[in-house]
Design a protein around this motif. Structure first.
Motif, PDB file in Angstrom:
ATOM      1  N   PHE A 120      -6.796  -5.633   6.211  1.00 39.40           N
ATOM      2  CA  PHE A 120      -5.732  -4.730   5.757  1.00 39.40           C
ATOM      3  C   PHE A 120      -4.393  -5.289   6.208  1.00 39.40           C
ATOM      4  O   PHE A 120      -4.102  -5.359   7.409  1.00 39.40           O
TER       5      PHE A 120
ATOM      6  N   CYS B 109      -7.400  -0.811  -5.548  1.00 47.46           N
ATOM      7  CA  CYS B 109      -7.452  -2.172  -5.014  1.00 47.46           C
ATOM      8  C   CYS B 109      -8.912  -2.590  -4.811  1.00 47.46           C
ATOM      9  O   CYS B 109      -9.790  -1.759  -4.566  1.00 47.46           O
TER      10      CYS B 109
ATOM     11  N   LEU C 223      -4.301   3.236  -3.682  1.00 49.80           N
ATOM     12  CA  LEU C 223      -5.067   2.368  -2.791  1.00 49.80           C
ATOM     13  C   LEU C 223      -6.498   2.185  -3.295  1.00 49.80           C
ATOM     14  O   LEU C 223      -7.078   1.107  -3.173  1.00 49.80           O
TER      15      LEU C 223
ATOM     16  N   CYS D 237      -5.368  -5.514  -1.682  1.00 52.32           N
ATOM     17  CA  CYS D 237      -4.381  -5.203  -2.715  1.00 52.32           C
ATOM     18  C   CYS D 237      -3.507  -6.414  -3.007  1.00 52.32           C
ATOM     19  O   CYS D 237      -3.213  -7.213  -2.113  1.00 52.32           O
TER      20      CYS D 237
ATOM     21  N   ASP E 195      -1.423  -4.157   1.392  1.00 53.99           N
ATOM     22  CA  ASP E 195      -2.195  -2.919   1.302  1.00 53.99           C
ATOM     23  C   ASP E 195      -1.363  -1.730   1.794  1.00 53.99           C
ATOM     24  O   ASP E 195      -1.410  -0.638   1.208  1.00 53.99           O
TER      25      ASP E 195
END
Length: 512
Positions: free
Chosen positions: A43, A93, A90, A83, A47
């Motif tokens: 992450f 993604c 979100l 992403c 993202d």
């Protein structure tokens, strides 16, 4: 009794996000009527930007894990989120699926969302201007297609160029735009003029790529004013890969020991070429890293082993472990011409390779009638929302050459679909196409593709009126037809008798 409606919060909806503390804190996501968290593995700020925009902020950054003192509740819903940065939500993604990660509670991610001028004031420093010594080429090119090609004496390209391109412009391919056109053999092409391609800002370019080095990335070099000397040649900002292989395999099963066939017209030698290949999910392309810690489904496979090659080295067979790929996804064959060397993998020529969870079990004849049953086996990815249909092309089914889709019926691993075959043309063998997550589910993201195995043949012959023949020449066989039995080219159909199943005699989309 008075009720203040302004204080009654709306119930959360699927995919909704929240933070544990104002605009900064642990990130939670609502799924399946329950709040849960997001894993910090992979992450990053891209993202975080998507999550913050979904929450109504203009930008944001990832704080990683362990930065929020409050312990999250519920499952770890999302992991390995990847992403690009422009997604609206979100959940859109790429990720490994809901509650499908191995992340611990201590790995819950936290983010910091910013708004207004705060997005512009982040990390502001004051420096004195100075010459870095670097030269920046300003390009008006916004896209180049295709991005991967094979050797050809007349390879066409389409170039979108909003400003700076004209009939005077020329371009060529080279390993570096510091190199002139027509340079050392294999390192660059000759230059060619851009031609208008019909619409505003779209240009065509035809180059001779027959002498370029295989398995190499080349830069698109642009001279905006051609033979004029006012402007210099520069890197347009795009690269083109010269392909080695062309993939022949249409579908693999989401299982180990899957064979992938590819052809090579030039430059392949089993004994001297350290060529390696792997399958990668199409959304991630050939730059997807191999993450040993990532649980299934994975972005790509390990490098495939060379199984066999033809005596002329033109047909290559590789064995790949596709068990970690997600059933129902489309993959691409990626090639690495120098194997473990420093070169980057590139996209092989040809179509997608569909990762199927299904094996067609009905390859016998169907009739042009309603309620035709096709049986299949599926061990992964199939459910009551899965759809199946017959077509000569699963990617582009057309009217008259495909059936309407129907839901799977049965219990894992044995399923069937009941289809209306009245619109199909007789005399063709059809693919059994499947869409494992259906078109209308909340998380529908998989594509339709073929099942493994030979699909059913749709016959125009309704019945044979001849029960037996003698082992002699000129034996008469009488038939009745429920559809037009005339052939497409010769004007008449041809038939044959065989000890072997007729399914081995024709390929999908061919007439018998």
């Amino acid at each position: 009794v008075g009720v203040d409606c302004a204080q009654v919060a709306a119930p959360p909806v699927e995919g909704q996000l929240r933070l544990s503390g104002g605009s900064r804190g642990r990130l939670d996501v609502y799924h399946d009527e329950q709040w849960g968290t997001v894993c910090s593995r992979g992450f990053d700020d891209s993202d975080a930007r998507v999550a913050c925009r979904q929450l109504g902020y203009c930008c944001g950054v990832s704080l990683g894990s362990g930065t929020d003192p409050l312990m999250g509740l519920g499952p770890v819903w999302l992991g390995y989120v990847s992403c690009v940065g422009f997604e609206q939500r979100l959940e859109y993604c790429p990720h490994v699926g809901w509650a499908n990660s191995t992340c611990a509670r201590s790995e819950d991610v936290a983010i910091d969302c910013l708004d207004g001028p705060s997005c512009l004031r982040r990390s502001v420093h004051v420096y004195s201007p100075g010459d870095t010594g670097l030269r920046i080429y300003v390009s008006g090119v916004t896209s180049v297609t295709p991005e991967a090609v094979q050797r050809s004496e007349a390879q066409g390209f389409f170039i979108s160029c909003g400003t700076g391109c004209s009939k005077d412009s020329s371009a060529y391919l080279a390993t570096s735009c510091e190199m002139a056109a027509g340079g050392p053999d294999g390192a660059s092409t000759n230059s060619a003029s851009l031609e208008p391609a019909g619409s505003l800002g779209l240009w065509s370019l035809t180059l001779d790529t027959s002498n370029l080095s295989l398995g190499t990335y080349f830069r698109l070099c642009l001279d905006a004013d051609g033979n004029n000397t006012e402007l210099s040649v520069g890197d347009a900002g795009f690269e083109v890969y010269l392909q080695v292989l062309g993939v022949d395999t249409r579908v693999v099963l989401a299982a180990p020991l899957q064979e992938v066939q590819a052809n090579c017209s030039a430059g392949c030698n089993v004994s001297s070429t350290p060529l390696q290949v792997f399958l990668s999910i199409a959304n991630f392309g050939c730059r997807a890293p191999l993450d040993e810690a990532q649980p299934a489904p994975v972005k790509r496979t390990h490098v495939a082993e060379l199984s066999a090659a033809s005596s002329t080295d033109s047909l290559w067979r590789f064995v790949v472990d596709a068990s970690g790929l997600e059933a129902g996804a489309r993959a691409v064959l990626c090639e690495d011409f120098d194997g473990p060397g420093p070169g980057r993998p590139g996209l092989a020529a040809g179509r997608y390779v569909y990762v199927s969870g299904t094996v067609v079990a009905t390859s016998e004849t169907l009739r042009r009638r309603p309620l035709q049953e096709v049986k299949l086996e599926c061990t992964v990815g199939c459910s009551a929302v899965s759809l199946g249909f017959l077509a000569t092309s699963c990617e582009d089914p057309t009217f008259g050459r495909s059936t309407a889709p129907a839901n799977f019926q049965g219990v894992k691993p044995f399923f069937s679909v009941t289809l209306d075959a009245t619109r199909l043309e007789a005399g063709f063998r059809y693919l059994l196409c499947v869409d494992l997550d259906g078109p209308d589910s909340v998380s529908a993201r998989l594509q339709s593709g073929p099942s493994v195995g030979i699909g059913p043949f749709v016959a125009g012959v309704a019945a044979s009126l001849t029960p037996s023949v003698l082992a002699l020449p000129d034996q008469h066989v009488a038939l009745t037809c429920s559809a037009d039995c005339r052939g497409f080219s010769a004007g008449v159909s041809s038939i044959f008798l065989s000890y072997e199943p007729c399914a081995t005699q024709t390929e999908p989309g061919t007439y018998s």
